[in-house]
Design a protein around this motif. Structure first.
Motif, short mmCIF file in Angstrom:
data_model
loop_
_atom_site.label_atom_id
_atom_site.label_comp_id
_atom_site.label_asym_id
_atom_site.label_seq_id
_atom_site.Cartn_x
_atom_site.Cartn_y
_atom_site.Cartn_z
N GLN A 64 13.97 -26.09 -61.16
CA GLN A 64 15.10 -25.64 -60.51
C GLN A 64 16.28 -25.11 -61.24
OE1 GLN A 64 14.94 -26.05 -57.27
NE2 GLN A 64 16.99 -25.44 -56.82
N PHE A 65 16.37 -25.53 -62.52
CA PHE A 65 17.26 -25.30 -63.40
C PHE A 65 16.94 -23.67 -63.93
CE2 PHE A 65 19.43 -24.45 -67.72
CZ PHE A 65 20.77 -24.78 -67.23
N ALA A 66 15.58 -23.51 -64.05
CA ALA A 66 15.13 -22.00 -64.44
C ALA A 66 15.69 -21.23 -63.33
CB ALA A 66 13.81 -22.03 -64.91
N LYS A 67 15.44 -21.54 -62.14
CA LYS A 67 15.64 -20.61 -60.98
C LYS A 67 17.22 -20.44 -61.02
CE LYS A 67 12.03 -22.01 -57.92
NZ LYS A 67 11.42 -22.68 -56.62
N LEU A 68 18.11 -21.33 -61.28
CA LEU A 68 19.52 -21.08 -61.29
C LEU A 68 19.71 -20.28 -62.72
CD1 LEU A 68 22.35 -21.80 -60.54
CD2 LEU A 68 22.31 -23.63 -62.08
N VAL A 69 19.38 -20.36 -63.61
CA VAL A 69 19.38 -19.47 -64.70
C VAL A 69 19.23 -17.95 -64.26
CG1 VAL A 69 18.81 -18.77 -67.06
CG2 VAL A 69 19.21 -21.09 -66.38
N GLN A 70 17.74 -17.74 -63.52
CA GLN A 70 17.62 -16.24 -63.39
C GLN A 70 18.38 -15.94 -62.07
OE1 GLN A 70 13.44 -16.20 -62.48
NE2 GLN A 70 13.49 -13.77 -62.26
N TYR A 71 18.92 -16.45 -61.36
CA TYR A 71 19.92 -16.11 -60.25
C TYR A 71 21.20 -15.97 -60.76
CZ TYR A 71 23.29 -16.31 -56.60
OH TYR A 71 24.49 -16.13 -55.78
N ARG A 72 21.68 -16.57 -61.86
CA ARG A 72 22.93 -16.26 -62.52
C ARG A 72 22.64 -14.89 -63.37
NH1 ARG A 72 25.38 -19.23 -59.82
NH2 ARG A 72 26.04 -21.26 -60.54
N PHE A 73 21.58 -14.85 -64.22
CA PHE A 73 21.19 -13.41 -64.86
C PHE A 73 21.35 -12.20 -64.05
CE2 PHE A 73 19.29 -15.53 -68.86
CZ PHE A 73 20.18 -15.89 -69.25
N GLU A 74 20.78 -12.43 -62.83
CA GLU A 74 20.68 -11.33 -62.02
C GLU A 74 21.81 -10.85 -61.38
OE1 GLU A 74 17.65 -12.81 -59.22
OE2 GLU A 74 15.95 -12.00 -60.40
N SER A 75 22.66 -12.07 -61.00
CA SER A 75 24.13 -11.91 -60.44
C SER A 75 25.06 -11.03 -61.53
CB SER A 75 24.63 -13.14 -60.09
OG SER A 75 23.92 -13.78 -59.17
N TRP A 76 24.84 -11.46 -62.70
CA TRP A 76 25.68 -10.97 -64.02
C TRP A 76 25.27 -9.42 -63.94
CZ3 TRP A 76 24.77 -15.44 -67.86
CH2 TRP A 76 25.78 -16.72 -67.33
N ILE A 77 23.90 -8.94 -64.00
CA ILE A 77 23.51 -7.84 -64.03
C ILE A 77 23.91 -7.04 -62.72
CG2 ILE A 77 21.29 -6.21 -63.96
CD1 ILE A 77 19.88 -8.31 -65.78
N GLY A 78 23.99 -7.55 -61.76
CA GLY A 78 24.30 -6.82 -60.54
C GLY A 78 25.92 -6.73 -60.28
N ALA A 79 26.86 -7.41 -61.30
CA ALA A 79 28.30 -7.47 -61.00
C ALA A 79 28.89 -6.11 -61.13
CB ALA A 79 28.85 -8.35 -62.34
N ASP A 80 29.61 -5.82 -60.22
CA ASP A 80 30.58 -4.62 -60.45
C ASP A 80 31.58 -4.68 -61.59
OD1 ASP A 80 31.65 -2.28 -59.71
OD2 ASP A 80 32.95 -2.80 -58.13
N GLU A 81 31.40 -4.52 -62.80
CA GLU A 81 32.10 -4.33 -64.05
C GLU A 81 31.60 -3.49 -64.89
OE1 GLU A 81 31.54 -5.95 -67.18
OE2 GLU A 81 29.45 -6.22 -66.47
N GLN A 82 32.31 -3.05 -65.91
CA GLN A 82 31.83 -1.90 -66.91
C GLN A 82 30.55 -2.11 -67.34
OE1 GLN A 82 34.97 -0.90 -69.66
NE2 GLN A 82 33.71 0.95 -70.41
#
Length: 165
Positions: A64-82
């Protein structure tokens, strides 16, 4: 300062020094030999392998924690920032080209007890600035939860870099 040469010491002094040191040296040598032979001593712990661990054998909290880390990483890569925008542009523009990113990337991540990302490791990209951008993206955030107790690290996460234009 000059250390005395053996010839400078009296024979009696030399014998006393050897008489004091020799039993200690022999005792130390016998202790080392006993440990080396494994006499009443547990074998040394083996270093953790960096091979993948079967996810089915991991405790559910780790998965479950590994899935959360992967989700966060994907969110950070997809963020609308420079930095994230620049990294995504690199991936989209160079996808499928010899100097482009791989279609699948394995990221090893180490996390601190407070949920911050301590460091990440991944195969080198063919563009140093894109590699630096990805490292910046993945290490500047907090997962939001601490890793489960005794969770083995690093976490090995696989990402698809097939982004749509």
């Amino acid at each position: 300062m000059r250390l005395p040469d053996r010839g400078d010491l009296g024979e009696g002094v030399m014998m006393r020094v050897m008489g004091l040191l020799l039993p200690r040296i022999c005792l130390l040598a016998s202790c080392i030999f006993a440990v080396w032979q494994g006499a009443d001593v547990a074998p040394p712990a083996r270093a953790q392998s960096i091979d993948y661990r079967n996810p089915a054998a991991a405790p559910p909290s780790w998965t479950q924690f590994a899935k959360l880390v992967q989700y966060r990483f994907e969110s950070w890569i997809g963020a609308d920032e420079q930095v994230a925008n620049r990294f995504r542009t690199y991936v989209i523009e160079r996808a499928g080209k010899p100097d482009g990113p791989p279609s699948v990337l394995v990221v090893r991540a180490w996390l601190n007890p407070d949920g911050t990302v301590e460091r990440v490791a991944f195969p080198a990209l063919k563009d140093a600035s894109a590699e630096a951008d990805l490292r910046t993206i993945l290490t500047r955030g907090n997962i939001g939860e601490p890793p489960p107790p005794e969770m083995l690290q690093p976490l090995n996460l696989q990402f698809s870099l097939n982004l749509k234009k």
